[in-house]
Design an enzyme around this catalytic site. Sequence first.
Site, PDB file in Angstrom:
ATOM      1  N   HIS A 188     -33.946   6.054   1.429  1.00  0.00           N
ATOM      2  CA  HIS A 188     -35.148   6.274   0.567  1.00  0.00           C
ATOM      3  C   HIS A 188     -36.333   6.285   1.564  1.00  0.00           C
ATOM      4  O   HIS A 188     -37.429   6.436   1.035  1.00  0.00           O
ATOM      5  CB  HIS A 188     -34.941   4.865  -0.412  1.00  0.00           C
TER       6      HIS A 188
ATOM      7  N   ASP B  53     -37.644  10.597  -1.555  1.00  0.00           N
ATOM      8  CA  ASP B  53     -38.279  10.037  -2.683  1.00  0.00           C
ATOM      9  C   ASP B  53     -37.043   9.988  -3.705  1.00  0.00           C
ATOM     10  O   ASP B  53     -36.475  11.066  -3.899  1.00  0.00           O
ATOM     11  CB  ASP B  53     -39.464  10.508  -3.059  1.00  0.00           C
TER      12      ASP B  53
END
Length: 412
Positions: free
Chosen positions: A373, A377
Amino acid sequence: MALEIKIPSPGESITEVELASWFVEDGALVAKNQEIGEIESEKATLPLIAVESGQLKILIQEGETVEVGVVVASIDTSVEVSDVPAEKPADTPTDTPAETPAETPPEKTTAPAQQTRVKVTPVAKQMMDKEGLSVEDILEGLRKISAGDVKQVIQNRSTPSLPQKEGASSREEERKKVSQLRKKISERLVAVKNETAMLTTFNEADMSGIMSIRKKYQEQFVEKYGIKLGFMSFFTKAVTEALRQFPTVNSYLDGEEVVSPKYSDIGIAVQTDKGLMVPVIRNAESMSLAELEQQIADLATRSRKARLGIEEMSGGTFTISNGGIYGSMLSTPILNPPQSAILGMHNILERPVAINGKVEVRPMMYIALSYDHRVIDGKDSVGFLKTVKALLEEPVRLIFGEQAPEQFLLDI
């Protein structure tokens, strides 16, 4: 003349390796270019090759850790293989009376075809004579029987597998040294969990389109390319197209920079006896399904034989892992650093699904995308997985990319 056999360098950063095994015994006669042993490093397994024919002298035993460049054996080239006296075949029938009494069980003999192709080393022959073993007792189909083969059979005979009584329990244990490769794999896995912000997103794909193509054209495909059309080539092709549309999924962190390659080097996870190997297909985005199948088959075969070089397992930008071949229904694949994403394939099961308002039974597969992450995204990760799903469910779109075939036809 004695020629030295030294430990080769598996890679620039590796200074020591483990001598995993010898394939021949000390004093054995070896031929030029014969594989005589195997070394294992934290990154790869490499064979030791006899540079010339002659008699082998082993200086370092199995299981020892040695530095690169150390002499582990030598070959005496003055001993010519052709000049060595022929060994008496271990399975040559002994002289027996013309008639065998009915109460005497017949002796084990080996078929003539086997006598001509099986070689028994002197040490193995001595052990077999002592234990009253024949070639058939060891293993059929071998060209050479070693002392290790005989030991295994003796151990099996001395500890027969008997059915345990009800309520009986075993207290046996087996201990085995952790290999250099397994240590490195463990370190990398722990580092991934500790140093990345790993998440996993899931979806499912209807595999009926691909299965229909394989069923319809499998025979022609094999006839032309000499290899079966599998699922992995479709997944690889779908992944490369999805990576083109979502380049951040193909990216990785390098210090304070995010590197986004314009190419797709796809790692294919292969489970081997020595651990998980991830050979890499370079520029997979430019390959056809047939080329992908051939590359995948070649890399998988050499992975299982531990015949891959470090350069073939480094530099990937994305990895595909197929746990479905072992029956996994759902899992969260772990990242292969420094890559930022990995796709997990799973078992194909027939399940009822809603199709145009009706319930139909379709071959469905759960697919999972684990991603870092810090780089990727949620929008890109979900969009990437949806694109892979769409391409798998309508394989003809692999030709047209983002456009549907109808859009391409209408030029809209």
